[in-house]
Design a protein around this motif. Structure first.
Motif: not given
Ligand SMILES: NC(=O)c1ccc[n+]([C@@H]2O[C@H](COP(=O)([O-])OP(=O)(O)OC[C@H]3O[C@@H](n4cnc5c(N)ncnc54)[C@H](OP(=O)(O)O)[C@@H]3O)[C@@H](O)[C@H]2O)c1
Length: 273
Positions: A54, A57, A175, A211
């Motif tokens: 991104s 970032s 996931y 995080t």
């Protein structure tokens, strides 16, 4: 000296910069676990390609690269914007690593970039399935293909999986399946790349880690994990990046030569396997 040491002294000073001269790619390393791994490898002397996707970032990625380059180990680093799901992204990462390596080698590949969005089975769309499997499954396969021609004997591949692969946590149909696939990669690639190429491949499975990805989960999801986190055998707390990065550092070192095809539970004992 005991005969069981086969005459090899196992005491003496430890090489601090045990990855000096090596070059690593750590995907998704602007933030979170990946940033910690990039800095850990840099502290050990490895040159590191820091990767983000991104535009927002860019600055944090450059800061991580600066930390690697200024940690005193002599390591160099570059922050590279590249989408790990694209062939162009793979080329950018490989080219950057080869620019950092004086030997034109990529010694270490850490597949850390991941998407951790959670949906109940009934809410999963084909678009979501495609996005998450592209990042968590497709990317490690095709980036590894691109890196292998440059990876010498002694190379190290580490895939960041998740304890979720084995826990049956609600909302993690896709996931958990992708993280189970990451474990399979370690087992299959360890045999494909072991004797023939001298490369080890391991999967590191964190439990919950503090995080951005963790805190992007719904409050319902975070609340549901609290009793489990409080029962963590090592300490009653959530995992931190500093708990995970040194485990990956070891798996990237020469000293880990006899560990391959393993799934290393890095969860404070939440899961033993
Ligand atoms: N946090 C946990 O509780 C936990 C637990 C178990 C396993 N894990 C695993 O650990 C790994 C890292 O997780 P984290 O919590 O550190 O995540 P995070 O803080 O959300 O960071 C994810 C990183 O991946 C990058 N990324 C995402 N998609 C990408 C793409 N297509 N191409 C390149 N980079 C991409 C992001 O880049 P940008 O910065 O550009 O967005 C970011 O740097 C993941 O594989 C995750 O599944 C996490």
């Amino acid at each position: 000296m005991s005969q069981h040491t086969n005459g090899v002294a196992i005491s003496g000073p430890r090489a601090v910069y045990d990855l000096a001269g090596k070059t690593a790619i750590v995907t998704g390393s602007a933030r979170g676990i990946g940033a910690g791994i990039a800095i850990e490898l840099g502290r050990r002397g490895a040159n590191v390609v820091v990767n983000y996707t991104s535009p927002k970032s860019k600055q944090v990625a450059e800061k991580v690269a600066d930390q690697v380059a200024s940690c005193g180990s002599g390591a160099q680093s570059a922050a590279i914007q590249a989408d790990v799901t694209s062939h162009d992204g793979h080329k950018s990462l490989v080219d950057a690593a080869l620019r950092l390596s004086s030997a034109s080698h990529i010694d270490i590949l850490v597949h850390n970039a991941g998407n951790g969005d959670d949906y109940y089975l009934t809410d999963i769309t084909e678009e979501f399935y495609q996005m998450q499997t592209d990042i968590n499954i497709k990317a490690p396969i095709f980036l590894t293909q691109k890196v292998l021609p440059h990876m010498p004997k002694g190379g190290r591949i580490v895939i960041i999986g998740s304890c979720s692969a084995r826990m049956g946590v609600p909302q993690q149909t896709v996931y958990a399946a992708t993280k189970a696939a990451n474990e399979a990669f370690a087992r299959v690639w360890s045999t494909e790349l072991g004797q023939s190429r001298g490369i080890t491949v391991n999967c590191v499975n964190p439990g919950p880690v503090a995080t951005d990805m963790y805190y992007a989960s719904s409050q319902e999801f975070i609340d549901s994990l609290k009793p489990m986190i409080d029962s963590t055998p090592a300490e009653a707390r959530i995992g931190e990046v500093r708990d995970i990065a040194p485990i990956v550092g070891f798996l990237c070192s020469e000293e880990s030569r006899w560990v391959t095809g393993s799934v290393v539970s890095s969860s404070g004992g939440l899961l033993f396997f």
